[in-house]
Design an enzyme around this catalytic site. Structure first.
Site, PDB file in Angstrom:
ATOM      1  N   TYR A  80       0.842  -1.201   0.000  1.00  0.00           N
ATOM      2  CA  TYR A  80       0.000   0.000   0.000  1.00  0.00           C
ATOM      3  C   TYR A  80       0.876   1.249   0.000  1.00  0.00           C
ATOM      4  CZ  TYR A  80      -4.153   2.720   1.515  1.00  0.00           C
ATOM      5  OH  TYR A  80      -5.196   3.606   1.628  1.00  0.00           O
ATOM      6  N   TYR A 145     -17.540   9.914   7.991  1.00  0.00           N
ATOM      7  CA  TYR A 145     -16.376  10.746   8.333  1.00  0.00           C
ATOM      8  C   TYR A 145     -16.789  12.044   9.029  1.00  0.00           C
ATOM      9  CZ  TYR A 145     -14.225   7.542   5.018  1.00  0.00           C
ATOM     10  OH  TYR A 145     -13.790   6.406   4.378  1.00  0.00           O
ATOM     11  N   VAL A 189     -10.697  -1.823   8.259  1.00  0.00           N
ATOM     12  CA  VAL A 189     -10.039  -2.616   9.303  1.00  0.00           C
ATOM     13  C   VAL A 189      -9.715  -1.697  10.487  1.00  0.00           C
ATOM     14  CG1 VAL A 189      -8.033  -4.051   9.853  1.00  0.00           C
ATOM     15  CG2 VAL A 189      -9.067  -4.159   7.567  1.00  0.00           C
TER      16      VAL A 189
HETATM   17  N1  LIG Z   1      -6.676  -1.129   6.320  1.00  0.00           N
HETATM   18  C1  LIG Z   1      -7.875  -1.100   5.747  1.00  0.00           C
HETATM   19  O1  LIG Z   1      -8.894  -0.698   6.371  1.00  0.00           O
HETATM   20  C2  LIG Z   1      -8.037  -1.583   4.337  1.00  0.00           C
HETATM   21  C3  LIG Z   1      -9.330  -1.670   3.805  1.00  0.00           C
HETATM   22  C4  LIG Z   1      -9.501  -2.101   2.519  1.00  0.00           C
HETATM   23  C5  LIG Z   1      -8.393  -2.437   1.754  1.00  0.00           C
HETATM   24  N2  LIG Z   1      -7.155  -2.343   2.285  1.00  0.00           N
HETATM   25  C6  LIG Z   1      -6.015  -2.716   1.434  1.00  0.00           C
HETATM   26  O2  LIG Z   1      -5.260  -3.715   2.091  1.00  0.00           O
HETATM   27  C7  LIG Z   1      -3.891  -3.607   1.700  1.00  0.00           C
HETATM   28  C8  LIG Z   1      -3.010  -3.528   2.944  1.00  0.00           C
HETATM   29  O3  LIG Z   1      -3.405  -2.411   3.687  1.00  0.00           O
HETATM   30  P1  LIG Z   1      -2.887  -2.143   5.175  1.00  0.00           P
HETATM   31  O4  LIG Z   1      -3.976  -1.434   5.859  1.00  0.00           O
HETATM   32  O5  LIG Z   1      -2.335  -3.395   5.761  1.00  0.00           O
HETATM   33  O6  LIG Z   1      -1.722  -1.094   4.891  1.00  0.00           O
HETATM   34  P2  LIG Z   1      -0.403  -0.797   5.750  1.00  0.00           P
HETATM   35  O7  LIG Z   1      -0.021   0.600   5.443  1.00  0.00           O
HETATM   36  O8  LIG Z   1      -0.590  -1.181   7.175  1.00  0.00           O
HETATM   37  O9  LIG Z   1       0.673  -1.793   5.139  1.00  0.00           O
HETATM   38  C9  LIG Z   1       1.123  -1.604   3.816  1.00  0.00           C
HETATM   39  C10 LIG Z   1       2.463  -2.265   3.652  1.00  0.00           C
HETATM   40  O10 LIG Z   1       2.943  -1.904   2.341  1.00  0.00           O
HETATM   41  C11 LIG Z   1       4.323  -1.595   2.458  1.00  0.00           C
HETATM   42  N3  LIG Z   1       4.737  -0.671   1.416  1.00  0.00           N
HETATM   43  C12 LIG Z   1       4.403   0.630   1.288  1.00  0.00           C
HETATM   44  N4  LIG Z   1       5.058   1.169   0.245  1.00  0.00           N
HETATM   45  C13 LIG Z   1       5.810   0.182  -0.296  1.00  0.00           C
HETATM   46  C14 LIG Z   1       6.704   0.133  -1.401  1.00  0.00           C
HETATM   47  N5  LIG Z   1       6.940   1.196  -2.166  1.00  0.00           N
HETATM   48  N6  LIG Z   1       7.319  -1.049  -1.660  1.00  0.00           N
HETATM   49  C15 LIG Z   1       7.085  -2.154  -0.890  1.00  0.00           C
HETATM   50  N7  LIG Z   1       6.248  -2.154   0.173  1.00  0.00           N
HETATM   51  C16 LIG Z   1       5.615  -0.994   0.452  1.00  0.00           C
HETATM   52  C17 LIG Z   1       4.465  -0.955   3.839  1.00  0.00           C
HETATM   53  O11 LIG Z   1       5.806  -0.990   4.293  1.00  0.00           O
HETATM   54  C18 LIG Z   1       3.519  -1.801   4.676  1.00  0.00           C
HETATM   55  O12 LIG Z   1       4.181  -2.899   5.233  1.00  0.00           O
HETATM   56  C19 LIG Z   1      -3.799  -2.357   0.820  1.00  0.00           C
HETATM   57  O13 LIG Z   1      -3.828  -2.732  -0.532  1.00  0.00           O
HETATM   58  C20 LIG Z   1      -5.040  -1.591   1.187  1.00  0.00           C
HETATM   59  O14 LIG Z   1      -5.501  -0.736   0.165  1.00  0.00           O
HETATM   60  C21 LIG Z   1      -6.942  -1.913   3.557  1.00  0.00           C
END
Ligand SMILES: NC(=O)c1ccc[n+]([C@@H]2O[C@H](COP(=O)([O-])OP(=O)(O)OC[C@H]3O[C@@H](n4cnc5c(N)ncnc54)[C@H](O)[C@@H]3O)[C@@H](O)[C@H]2O)c1
Length: 245
Positions: A80, A145, A189
């Site tokens: 992400y 929001y 989440v």
């Molecule tokens: N958290 C939510 O509520 C939620 C909801 C729907 C979808 N998502 C999706 O789930 C996925 C994970 O989200 P999350 O909440 O765990 O995010 P997060 O920010 O907690 O984790 C994202 C990870 O991606 C890594 N990352 C960021 N830039 C990077 C790069 N350039 N190269 C390699 N790694 C990189 C970060 O180091 C981190 O470990 C995402 O695709 C997000 O869109 C999240």
């Protein structure tokens, strides 16, 4: 052990959802390689530091993983990357920021898929799970929001909507090669968000709670496994019922 002896590559495994996905994939018997900018490459090569927005770095990482483990059975695109101004309201999003986030999030997934699929095609097997979002399916309900100063970024909807359709394109294109491509779309989440947002969210969602990262783990492991052998091009929405009301 539905993933016994499989080699699974997962991006963004050091983050909120990624950690739960890696735990589950390993519990199910797979060797899981975490590809993340926030990790350090280890000797076992189960942690690989790589910037997924750098096409050359992606290519090098895929080649190195195949050299080390002999194959890649599954790929989960979960990273992400986003710009520091991510989260601005629509009126304040600059064109440069829009373009950069498209590039970092959507284009990086294209490069990862293209690299891995060219290899999977040669073996006529493999599968991919792209982590999208319920906001790639429905528009945000901005009332959740209210009173928080937060919003859902406009690029997010475009990126995740695009990712879901990109998933279907790949499923159709690579189906004849025995390769499956699916998406999982999480709902929100819990991550210690603003308490007003959390209570607004919980009031609206049928299951009356935000997701926890582990809620995403079973669905992703299922789609990676042979239990899902006739499922391709689908978007499994894991949102506590948000998108049905
Ligand atoms: N958290 C939510 O509520 C939620 C909801 C729907 C979808 N998502 C999706 O789930 C996925 C994970 O989200 P999350 O909440 O765990 O995010 P997060 O920010 O907690 O984790 C994202 C990870 O991606 C890594 N990352 C960021 N830039 C990077 C790069 N350039 N190269 C390699 N790694 C990189 C970060 O180091 C981190 O470990 C995402 O695709 C997000 O869109 C999240």
């Amino acid at each position: 052990m539905k993933l016994k002896d499989k080699v699974i590559v997962l991006t963004g495994g050091s983050g909120l959802i990624g950690r739960a996905l890696i735990d589950k994939i390993r519990q199910e018997g797979a060797l899981c390689v975490n590809v993340d900018l926030a990790t350090e490459t280890n000797e076992e090569f189960t942690e690989v530091k790589c910037d997924v927005t750098d096409p050359l770095a992606i290519e090098g990482t895929i080649v190195a993983i195949i050299e080390r483990f002999g194959r890649i059975d599954g790929l989960v695109n979960n990273a992400y990357p986003r710009t520091p101004d991510w989260g601005n309201r629509f009126e304040d999003v600059t064109y440069e920021s829009w373009v950069r986030n498209m590039d970092m999030q959507l284009n990086s997934t294209f490069v990862f898929c293209q690299c891995v699929l060219s290899y999977m095609k040669g073996r006529s097997s493999g599968n991919i799970v792209n982590i999208a979002s319920m906001y790639g399916v429905v528009a945000p309900d901005f009332t959740v929001y209210d009173g928080t100063g937060l919003t859902s970024p406009v690029a997010y909807s475009a990126i995740k909507g695009g990712l879901i359709h990109f998933t279907k394109y790949l499923a159709s294109y690579f189906g004849p090669h025995g390769i499956r491509v699916n998406a999982v779309s999480p709902g929100g989440v819990f991550d210690s968000q603003h308490s007003i947002f959390v209570s607004n969210y919980e009031r609206k969602v049928p299951l009356r709670r935000m997701a926890v990262p582990a809620d995403m783990a079973g669905p992703v492991a299922f789609l990676l496994s042979d239990e899902a052998s006739y499922i391709t091009g689908q978007n499994l929405i894991v949102d506590g019922g948000w998108t049905i009301v």
